[in-house]
Each structure stands twice: as structure tokens, then as C-alpha cells.
Design a protein around this motif. Structure first.
Motif, PDB file in Angstrom:
ATOM      1  N   HIS A 277       0.824  -1.211   0.000  1.00 19.01           N
ATOM      2  CA  HIS A 277       0.000   0.000   0.000  1.00 19.01           C
ATOM      3  C   HIS A 277       0.861   1.265   0.000  1.00 19.01           C
ATOM      4  CE1 HIS A 277      -2.804  -3.111   1.237  1.00 19.01           C
ATOM      5  NE2 HIS A 277      -3.788  -2.295   0.910  1.00 19.01           N
ATOM      6  N   LEU A 278       0.331   2.277  -0.667  1.00 24.34           N
ATOM      7  CA  LEU A 278       1.000   3.577  -0.728  1.00 24.34           C
ATOM      8  C   LEU A 278       1.109   4.188   0.663  1.00 24.34           C
ATOM      9  CD1 LEU A 278       2.007   5.685  -2.870  1.00 24.34           C
ATOM     10  CD2 LEU A 278      -0.300   6.633  -2.830  1.00 24.34           C
ATOM     11  N   PHE A 279       0.067   3.991   1.468  1.00 28.45           N
ATOM     12  CA  PHE A 279       0.066   4.494   2.835  1.00 28.45           C
ATOM     13  C   PHE A 279      -0.100   3.320   3.792  1.00 28.45           C
ATOM     14  CE2 PHE A 279      -1.778   7.875   0.183  1.00 28.45           C
ATOM     15  CZ  PHE A 279      -0.797   8.832   0.361  1.00 28.45           C
ATOM     16  N   GLU A 280       0.635   3.394   4.890  1.00 31.28           N
ATOM     17  CA  GLU A 280       0.664   2.274   5.846  1.00 31.28           C
ATOM     18  C   GLU A 280      -0.439   2.419   6.889  1.00 31.28           C
ATOM     19  OE1 GLU A 280       2.651  -0.268   5.773  1.00 31.28           O
ATOM     20  OE2 GLU A 280       4.197   0.341   4.332  1.00 31.28           O
ATOM     21  N   GLY A 281      -0.845   1.286   7.438  1.00 33.80           N
ATOM     22  CA  GLY A 281      -1.770   1.309   8.556  1.00 33.80           C
ATOM     23  C   GLY A 281      -1.006   1.155   9.859  1.00 33.80           C
ATOM     24  N   GLY A 282      -1.655   1.510  10.957  1.00 36.30           N
ATOM     25  CA  GLY A 282      -1.028   1.330  12.266  1.00 36.30           C
ATOM     26  C   GLY A 282      -1.580   2.299  13.281  1.00 36.30           C
ATOM     27  N   THR A 283      -1.001   2.265  14.464  1.00 38.90           N
ATOM     28  CA  THR A 283      -1.410   3.215  15.503  1.00 38.90           C
ATOM     29  C   THR A 283      -0.166   3.882  16.076  1.00 38.90           C
ATOM     30  OG1 THR A 283      -1.228   1.564  17.263  1.00 38.90           O
ATOM     31  CG2 THR A 283      -3.383   1.804  16.235  1.00 38.90           C
ATOM     32  N   ILE A 284      -0.361   5.080  16.579  1.00 44.12           N
ATOM     33  CA  ILE A 284       0.680   5.704  17.413  1.00 44.12           C
ATOM     34  C   ILE A 284      -0.001   6.108  18.702  1.00 44.12           C
ATOM     35  CG2 ILE A 284       2.168   7.717  17.700  1.00 44.12           C
ATOM     36  CD1 ILE A 284       2.874   7.509  14.776  1.00 44.12           C
ATOM     37  N   ILE A 285       0.449   5.498  19.798  1.00 40.37           N
ATOM     38  CA  ILE A 285      -0.118   5.824  21.107  1.00 40.37           C
ATOM     39  C   ILE A 285       1.031   6.216  22.018  1.00 40.37           C
ATOM     40  CG2 ILE A 285      -1.361   4.913  23.116  1.00 40.37           C
ATOM     41  CD1 ILE A 285      -2.841   3.062  21.084  1.00 40.37           C
ATOM     42  N   ASN A 286       0.921   7.383  22.612  1.00 41.01           N
ATOM     43  CA  ASN A 286       1.996   7.945  23.444  1.00 41.01           C
ATOM     44  C   ASN A 286       3.344   7.904  22.714  1.00 41.01           C
ATOM     45  OD1 ASN A 286       0.077   8.248  25.476  1.00 41.01           O
ATOM     46  ND2 ASN A 286       0.466   6.154  26.227  1.00 41.01           N
TER      47      ASN A 286
END
Lengths: 516, 313
Positions: A275-284
Motif C-alpha cells: 500500500h502507498l500508505f501504511e496502517g497502524g497506531t501511534i499511542i503515546n
């Protein structure tokens, strides 16, 4: 003197849909904020009993501005239930439809909805140049002023009295771009229609691909339209935002959210990968992959009956409160106040949207073009990712994404094979479940579908970008993302709270989506 | 570009929307010289998605701003109006008093009646705003399928109990001319034509029983379809991409009245059927149907999901 005031703005114009917000202000500082979504339709549970393929056509009509994203998410959810992927042409055409519409949406948001939060529209009366758009606009304003009408210069009248751009050239440049933006949107709508059938509401995105068969002619038409838009994005839209950011530098420190971000992978290659843009989370500040099991929704402050902490698909019924109950909630000190639910990730309040996508993809270092552009912009403006958590950071991120997406479209259109089917038909899966994840203009979008023994919809669930951002308080009383952005803001003039309007518009709320 | 060239561009629009039979170049000049009055427009959004608003910016040949500056006075539009909050309430209330019988009320989206708080403006149910604004309007236009027939806001199992603009006027006995322009989203040509007709004659073009302009809604999609010949010859597609009429793939063309196949969509860039997809019937009073797109071998029995068919108050 300790001054306490309550400011309620209803309706907030120049956003999609119906939003009211109420803030408490003490000594010019916002101490409390509530965002109320003012519309309810109940589309997700109404889908029960309809054919599984109907979800695509109906859910995209939840929203007139991010319809393409719902169409894609619904198709992905059904494809997940089928266990299939579109063929190469199917995936490419899908990218070309959603990408063109997404850029349309960025331009719509910045120019039609937001630019007059910063630009002085009255500057037009002092214009002395020969640009035909501006001359025309100036003549119109002058004739309106003399007209003796009750509402002269409507709908372009009465900005909040405050400080707008003092840069004459920037004002003229931006007003000219505002007028040109309509023509660029027209071109993008045509580009969407070439493979989507029509725009808004492209019909052709189905589970199994895209029903249009591309031809040499349609490919060339698309290319020509995108070329013209490319110039606008890179030579006008991005520079325009950078110029405004330089003049309104303090807005890199206004409207800060929790800095917890969620994004889903978006815009794959022709094989449905990378994918051109990645998935994920940023927490703290910590990056992690996303885990859908952590998503819950609360309704304690929403106009519904039912349980808090509900998992997607855990109920087939959503029960709104009746009118009498609504009226009694209105007078309660701590009553329900929004048609939006409150989605949470564990207990975290997540921001979705352009900033989330930029930061998460940058963090993964898989998109060199994006990282180079971000580095270049950050250097020019002397900012870091800390400043992206702000009004200007959000505007800037959208322009960065538009540059990256349009390059992808130019690449993908060259890979399309003319006269090769982009759609393959598969049976509707019975007693199956599927999840469709993508990124709308406004951020992470998820659809869940469950089918019955005949292939009709047994249950459907949507968790939509603006629901994340505009959510009311959750069961624990934690404010939603936009509420958090408003709290702590210093208001120069409580009669003209432009700061609050700027913060909310910078998040590009889409209320029709949020309440669905 | 000189003035005459600019006017010519506008005239192209008049031709493109099919209004040149009554709206002449002289009329355009008269409008330019303020000899013909521009109508005041108040645009409100109920249970809507802004799709019709966005669609109305797709006017071929001229920009939307040119259109609104040249042909109409927009008093209020939620996505265009610069002012916000209390000023909006003030504008609407003032317009109601000062422009009595002198504005066109445009309603996008349906109107929740059974659950009035399902759509609110300034904490007042939207239906109350519509009643108030319609009483003082010259005429009303419902744009899009939701405003016309409920559309996707009137599906089986919904709680909001929506009504169309026509129904609200009837129930409240508000006797104002009203036209509806179904299609999801609204087709910009239909709106421009209707407004040009209104400018010229001070009334709406001939309407059918549903209040749709006959000019656009007297034929079904099927009757004007490019596959009509194949239908007559019994050539039916059995899957997407195959040659033939799309009827057996669930095409709603025979039960949907609109002129999509005649004028095309997005400035005749494309249309749904040309794009390989059966018509989903977005302009129809039955939209959305339980099955919109069937496969050739789909033998499921359709058990019509009853739409609420417009709430009665």
C-alpha cells in the motif's frame, strides 16, 4: 476580573452537515467543549435484509463528499467475506476512482470550506490588477454594495471580525484559487465518472472489481484531466497552504489533540499489496500495528439506548431516544448531547485523518517520496511532527497527501490494460463475515458485514473517520478528539470566536458520515 | 475575454441544459442589465449528505461561482455561506420577514417527522424550519431523491419517519408551488433548467403527479437506453462486460424515470449503464430496492422490504 461565558455555535457552516458546538470560556480560555452531531438516519442497521451488494450503493450515499471511500470499504468487506481480490485492472481502476475523488475532496475542503477562515475576502475591493476572475468578482461586489439589497454580497458576507491575512498578494492569490477550485473539482468529477460511471456516487465499484472496461480512449481522457489537476495541486494548492502557514505560524500550536493516531493501509498496487500508505497506531509516541479487537463504541452521551463498550456487530439494533427523552436530556447538566457515538481503541481516544496517515507512513519509511516531501516542507517551515498536531498541521498534511496520491494516479493509469475486464463475478457468500478497511479523505474507515443463509445482510457496522474525531465523551467522561482540541484554546474576542471555527474546520468534519 | 464572449459562454449553458427554447440571448442581456430579476435562493439541508450540493457544482462550461453570481442571489447555503452560528439563524429569520414571498426555498435531503430531533438546526427540529421557511417562500424545490421520495433515508426498519418536501407542504396545508428533482445525486442540469424557467416565467415548468418536471421525467431510462435495440432483439447480457441489455442483471431502467441516457452524466462524460453497471434506479420512488444488482442465475425470491412510504403525521 474573572469572566465566565458560554459560547454556542449552531450551525457551524462550511463543513459537511449538521454540527453544533458549545464551549465554556473562563478568562478567555476554553475550559470545556462539547460537539453535538445534529443528524441521525440509521443506515447501518436499516441495511439488514437487503442484498449484500446493496451495501455498496447505500453506504456510499451516507456521504456526498466521501462516497467513494464507503463504496470501496463496502466492496472490500464483501470481498473479504468472499475470500477474493479484484484482478489487476479492477484494482487499478478502483485506485483511479478513489484517488481522483479524494483529491477532489481535499480541494473542496481547503478552498470551498476553509480558505476564508484565513483570507480576507473584503480585500477584493482593493484589487487593481487585470486577472479576469478577480476583476469579475470585484465588479460583482461593487454592484452588490450599491444594490440596496437586504443581504448584499451574500453568501460571501460577514466573516467573523478578526485578523485575516494582511498580505495583499496572498489574499488575491487565494481568492483567485477559490474560484479556480470549482473548475478543478469539475475536472476531477469527470475523471471519477470515466471509470465510476458518475460522480458523486460512482456506481461501478463492486465486490470483484470495477464494472467498467477501460478503453484506449477512456485512459487517455483520464490522463489529460489528471495532468491539469497535477499542476493545480503542486503549483497552487501546496504553495498556497505553505504561504498561509507562514503568516499564521501560531496555528502550528493551536488546536492540539491527544496525538494518538490510527490509520489503515490504503491504495495498494495492482496486486492488492504494498500500500502507498501504511496502517497502524501511534499511542503515546509509540508505533504499533492496529488490532481491530480493541475497537469499542460507547453511547453514554449519545442519543441512543444501549450498552457502552460495544464491539462491532455485537448488536443488530440501534435504538434512538424519543423526542421527550431528548428534551429531558437537553436540560440535564450532564445529559446526552450528540447523535455521534464514541469509538475508542482500548481506552484511547484516537485521531484519524491526514496527519495520522502522514505520520504513520513516514514512520514506516516505505514511501520514499512522502518522506522526502515531508522533510522538505518541515525544513522550509522549520517545524517537526510535534507541530503537525495542530490546525495548520492538518491543512498541510492534506496538501502533502494530495501530491503523493496524484503521482500514484499518474503511475497507475499507465498500467491499465485497455479492453480487459476489470470485474469478475463471484457468488454472494452466505453465512459469512467480512471486514473492509480503507482510508477516506477524513481518515480510517471500517465496514463490517455479516450475511445470512440467502446472501442478504444479517448485520452491518460502520466505524467512520469523523465518528472517531467528533465523538462526544465516552463512558469514562473522556472528551472526544475535537473537544480536546478546543479545550485550552485562548479566544481573543468571545463575540467572534474564529479560533474555534478554525480548529473545527481544520479537522474537516463530515457529520453525515459520523452519524450515518 | 470581452463581455460578449463571456455572455456567449453563459448562453452555451442555457443551450446545454435544454432551456434555449424559452431563454434567449436577449433574456440573458436583460438579466445582465437587471431588467429581469434574479431569484433569491435559500438552500437548507435536512437528512442529507451534501451530495446534491456537490453535484450542483458540476455545471458544464461555466464555474459554479459564475452561475450563482450571474443567475441567482444565494441568501443562504450551508456549504458556501461565510458567516456561521447565530448569524445563520438571524439571516433565516430576517429573510422570512423581509423577503416574504420573494425567495425560492431549496430543500436537500428528507425531513424527519416521526423523530423530529433526528435533524436539528439551532436546536430546533428541521421540520419546523421547513414549515416556517416554506410558508414565506414563493416556491419550493426538493433536490435529490431523499428530498423527493425519501431515498436511502427511508429504508425498511428506520426510526426517523421521514417525509418529502411535498408531503410536509400537504400535511401542513402550505399552498406553495413545489417541484422535486429526484436522482441520487441531483442532476445539475435539472436544477439550472428549473431555475432558468422560473426566472423567465415566475413559475415551474410543467410537472407530473409527483411534481417532477415532465421534461426530464416522462420517459424511463429503459426507453432511451443505448441497449434498447438489444432488448428488442432479445440479446441479454448474462454477466458484466458481456454484450446485451442488462435487464437480467437487475437493471432498474424500466422502472426508473429520468433522462440520464439522453444527456449523460458529468457533462456527458459517462453514465452508469455505459460504465457497465445496471441502472440502480437512483431516481426512482422505490430506491433503494432490496436487490439492485442480480446475477443472471440469482433465483432468490424478492420479498419486497416495505419502505415506510413516507410518514403520516
Amino acid at each position: 476580573m474573572n469572566m465566565k461565558r458560554t459560547i454556542s455555535v449552531d450551525p457551524l457552516t462550511r463543513i459537511e452537515g449538521h454540527l453544533k458546538f458549545t464551549t465554556k470560556i473562563e478568562n478567555s480560555i476554553v475550559t470545556d467543549a462539547k460537539c453535538s452531531a445534529q443528524l441521525y438516519r440509521g443506515i447501518e442497521k436499516a441495511l439488514i435484509g437487503y442484498d449484500a451488494r446493496v451495501a455498496q450503493q447505500v453506504t456510499q450515499r451516507i456521504c456526498g463528499t466521501c462516497n467513494y471511500a464507503h463504496a470501496e470499504a463496502a466492496a472490500l468487506a464483501l470481498e473479504d467475506a468472499m475470500g477474493i481480490k479484484p484482478n489487476k485492472n479492477g484494482q487499478l481502476l478502483r485506485n483511479l476512482i478513489v484517488g481522483a475523488y479524494q483529491i477532489h475532496d481535499y480541494i473542496f475542503h481547503f478552498y470551498l470550506l476553509s480558505v476564508f477562515d484565513f483570507i480576507n475576502i473584503e480585500a477584493i475591493t482593493t484589487y487593481k490588477g487585470s486577472n479576469k476572475n478577480l476583476v469579475k468578482m470585484k465588479q460583482w461586489v461593487e454592484s452588490e454594495k450599491k444594490s440596496g439589497k437586504i443581504f448584499p454580497i451574500s453568501p460571501f458576507l460577514s466573516q467573523y471580525k478578526n485578523i485575516y491575512s494582511q498580505d495583499e498578494k496572498l489574499n488575491f492569490f487565494s481568492i483567485d484559487n477559490y474560484l479556480e477550485a470549482f473548475e478543478i473539482m469539475l475536472k476531477l468529477d469527470k475523471a471519477v465518472a470515466i471509470f465510476g460511471g458518475k460522480s458523486p456516487h460512482p456506481v461501478t465499484i463492486e465486490a470483484g472489481g470495477v464494472t467498467t472496461t477501460p478503453t484506449v480512449l477512456s485512459i487517455e481522457k483520464y490522463k489529460a484531466l489528471i495532468e491539469e489537476v497535477d499542476i493545480f495541486i503542486k503549483d497552487i494548492y501546496l504553495p498556497n497552504i505553505i504561504k498561509i502557514s507562514k503568516e499564521f505560524k501560531e496555528y502550528f500550536n493551536i488546536g492540539k489533540g491527544y496525538a494518538n493516531y490510527l490509520a489503515f493501509a490504503y491504495m495498494p498496487d495492482e496486486n492488492g499489496e504494498n500500500h502507498l500508505f501504511e496502517g497502524g497506531t501511534i499511542i503515546n509516541g509509540e508505533y504499533a500495528d492496529y488490532d481491530l479487537e480493541k475497537i469499542r463504541e460507547d453511547v453514554k452521551y449519545s442519543y441512543y439506548l444501549g450498552n457502552d463498550n460495544a464491539k462491532p456487530l455485537s448488536s443488530t439494533k440501534l435504538t434512538p431516544i424519543d423526542y421527550d427523552r431528548y428534551k429531558s436530556e437537553q436540560i440535564k447538566e450532564n445529559g446526552k448531547y450528540s447523535w455521534s457515538k464514541a469509538p475508542r481503541y482500548d481506552t484511547n481516544v484516537m485521531e484519524v485523518g491526514a496527519v495520522a496517515r502522514v505520520i504513520i507512513t513516514y514512520n514506516k519509511k516505505t514511501n520514499k517520496k512522502l518522506n522526502a516531501l515531508v522533510d522538505q516542507v518541515n525544513k522550509e517551515l522549520n517545524i517537526t511532527f510535534d507541530e503537525y498536531n495542530s490546525v495548520m498541521g492538518r491543512h498541510l498534511s492534506r496538501a502533502i497527501l494530495a501530491c503523493i496520491v496524484i503521482d500514484k494516479l499518474k503511475k497507475d493509469i499507465d498500467k491499465v490494460e485497455p479492453d480487459v475486464n476489470a470485474y469478475e463475478e463471484y457468488d454472494i457468500p452466505t453465512k459469512a463475515k467480512g471486514i473492509g478497511l480503507t482510508e477516506g479523505t477524513r481518515g480510517a474507515l471500517a465496514h463490517w458485514i455479516e450475511t445470512d443463509k440467502e446472501g442478504y445482510i444479517k448485520n452491518y457496522e460502520l466505524i467512520v473517520p469523523t465518528t472517531w474525531n467528533i465523538s462526544p465523551r465516552d463512558a469514562q467522561g473522556t472528551p472526544g478528539v475535537v473537544e480536546k482540541m478546543l479545550i485550552g484554546t485562548k479566544i481573543k474576542d468571545v463575540e467572534n470566536p474564529i479560533e474555534l471555527a478554525r480548529i473545527i474546520r481544520s479537522t474537516d468534519p463530515c457529520m453525515a458520515c459520523s452519524v450515518h | 475575454m470581452n463581455r460578449r464572449e463571456a455572455l456567449k459562454k453563459f448562453y452555451n449553458v442555457i443551450v446545454a441544459v435544454g432551456a434555449s427554447s424559452f431563454f434567449t440571448f436577449d433574456d440573458l442581456l436583460a438579466l445582465e442589465n437587471s431588467q429581469i430579476k434574479k431569484p433569491n435562493l435559500i438552500w437548507l439541508q435536512g437528512a442529507s449528505c451534501s451530495g446534491c450540493t456537490l453535484s450542483s457544482t458540476n455545471i458544464e462550461d461555466i464555474s459554479f461561482t459564475d452561475f450563482i453570481l450571474k443567475f441567482v442571489n444565494i441568501i443562504y447555503h450551508p456549504n458556501l455561506t461565510i458567516h456561521t452560528g447565530y448569524d445563520v439563524q438571524h439571516t433565516l429569520n430576517t429573510a422570512c420577514k423581509e423577503l416574504n414571498n420573494d425567495y425560492l426555498l431549496i430543500n436537500e435531503g428528507s425531513i424527519p417527522v416521526q423523530l423530529p430531533h433526528a435533524c436539528l438546526l439551532a436546536d430546533i427540529p428541521y421540520v419546523e424550519w421547513i414549515k416556517k421557511m416554506a410558508k414565506n417562500a414563493h416556491s419550493c424545490i426538493g433536490v435529490g431523491t431523499c428530498a423527493s421520495f425519501g431515498g436511502i433515508t427511508d429504508m425498511h426498519g428506520m426510526d426517523t419517519g421521514v417525509a418529502s418536501i411535498v408531503q410536509v407542504l400537504e400535511t401542513e396545508n402550505i399552498q406553495k408551488p413545489v417541484a422535486i428533482l429526484p436522482n441520487c445525486p441531483l442532476r445539475p442540469e435539472h436544477l439550472v433548467y428549473t431555475i432558468l424557467y422560473f426566472i423567465k416565467f415566475g413559475k415551474f415548468p410543467a410537472l407530473d403527479v409527483y411534481h417532477r418536471p415532465k421534461k426530464f421525467f416522462s420517459q424511463t431510462i429503459h426507453q432511451s437506453c443505448s441497449h434498447y435495440y438489444e432488448f428488442k432483439e432479445d440479446i441479454f447480457a448474462t454477466k458484466i462486460g458481456e454484450k446485451g441489455c442488462l435487464l437480467e442483471l437487475g437493471c432498474q431502467g424500466p422502472v426508473t424515470k429520468s433522462d440520464c441516457m439522453i444527456t449523460g452524466l458529468n457533462g456527458n462524460t459517462n453514465n452508469c449503464i455505459k460504465a457497465g453497471h445496471p441502472c440502480i434506479g437512483c431516481a426512482s420512488e422505490h430506491f433503494p430496492r432490496q436487490i439492485m444488482f442480480r446475477s443472471y442465475i440469482d433465483d432468490r425470491v424478492i420479498t419486497p422490504l416495505k419502505k415506510m412510504n413516507f410518514a403520516k403525521k
